[in-house]
Design a protein around this motif. Structure first.
Motif, short mmCIF file in Angstrom:
data_model
loop_
_atom_site.label_atom_id
_atom_site.label_comp_id
_atom_site.label_asym_id
_atom_site.label_seq_id
_atom_site.Cartn_x
_atom_site.Cartn_y
_atom_site.Cartn_z
N VAL A 1 20.07 54.70 54.01
CA VAL A 1 18.69 54.84 54.49
C VAL A 1 17.79 53.95 53.63
N VAL B 1 21.44 63.35 56.43
CA VAL B 1 20.50 62.77 55.48
C VAL B 1 20.39 63.69 54.27
N TYR C 1 13.15 56.94 49.68
CA TYR C 1 14.03 57.42 50.75
C TYR C 1 13.23 58.20 51.79
N ARG D 1 25.52 57.52 54.69
CA ARG D 1 24.55 56.86 55.56
C ARG D 1 23.48 56.17 54.71
N LEU E 1 12.51 57.30 55.88
CA LEU E 1 12.74 58.22 57.00
C LEU E 1 11.47 58.42 57.82
#
Length: 276
Positions: free
Chosen positions: A174, A110, A120, A172, A124
């Protein structure tokens, strides 16, 4: 002894800290004022911590461990008092990060915390709450701490920030494509700052990647270097040269294998275009 307040260490973690501080002080034959001189605090402050009227800080706990020669005992007891969503060792790291003149950062999976957009970071934190690994209050704490750290990047005087992100960080997605696109745009803006160096460690360097865990290295105003690394369970803050120098060497090796800043920016732009 007149007016001696009896302490009950079972009442709370703060009471346990105070009782242990008194025990350790008296074991050495020091009065509160004598301990205060050694620790760099007032006798009134020592009394307040011992009786639980004032909570100990990370700096205080660290100083007690240094002066009393107790390893990390009081810092570990402080963790029981704070019991936040932050990993053990991280609060001490934050104290030093706020004063560092140079940061070297490496992250896997991340985007590094200080480089995250609000959206973001919220994605998370929301995911962690949904999984039950933290509470909403702890998520809010994480986001508040993160906002303070992000402001440090552009503060004046700003520290020099070297950042190497593993390619997995930018690949990745997110928070969905829209959140991720904004995050990648933020990285591009970060790379354009005068006080930053931005690199990506691509997948194809394979075993040449010299670090396998996230690492932060801080250069302090006196030019000493401290290191912070973490696993899923805890963080570890280190200032001992024997521990820090191998990490610093590994970081330089990683930078040598990573893409240049221009190539890293080009890769981020490519990934940004591929988002759907």
């Amino acid at each position: 002894m007149l007016n001696r307040l009896e302490l009950d260490p079972t009442r709370s973690p703060r009471a346990a800290f105070g009782a242990e501080l008194r025990r350790a002080r008296e074991e050495r034959g020091w009065t509160q004022d004598e301990a205060a001189v050694r620790l760099g605090y007032s006798g009134t402050h020592i009394s307040a911590v011992e009786t639980g009227r004032k909570p100990p800080t990370p700096r205080f706990a660290r100083r007690v461990d240094e002066v009393f020669g107790t390893g990390t005992k009081f810092r570990d007891m402080l963790w029981d008092i704070r019991r936040t969503s932050l990993l053990r060792g991280f609060p001490e790291y934050l104290e030093h990060e706020a004063r560092a003149v140079e940061l070297r950062l490496f992250e896997l999976g991340v985007i590094y915390g200080s480089l995250q957009t609000t959206e973001y970071a919220v994605a998370l934190a929301t995911g962690a709450v949904r999984r039950g690994s933290i509470t909403q209050a702890q998520a809010d704490e994480r986001l508040a701490v993160l906002a303070q750290r992000q402001a440090r990047i552009t503060a004046q005087p700003a520290p020099l920030v070297h950042t190497v992100l593993d390619e997995s960080c930018i690949r990745r997605v997110v928070g969905g494509p829209t959140v991720m696109a904004k995050q990648l745009d933020h990285l591009l803006a970060f790379a354009d700052l005068p006080n930053t160096v931005f690199q990506v460690a691509p997948y194809d360097i394979g075993e040449a990647r010299s670090l396998s865990l996230p690492v932060s290295l801080l250069t302090m105003p006196d030019r000493s270097v401290a290191a912070y690394a973490e696993s899923a369970l805890r963080g570890q803050f280190e200032r001992e040269t024997d521990t820090v120098l191998p990490l610093l060497t590994a970081y330089h090796q990683l930078q040598a294998e990573a893409l240049s800043q221009a190539a890293s920016v080009a890769l981020v732009c490519k990934v940004r275009r591929e988002l759907r």
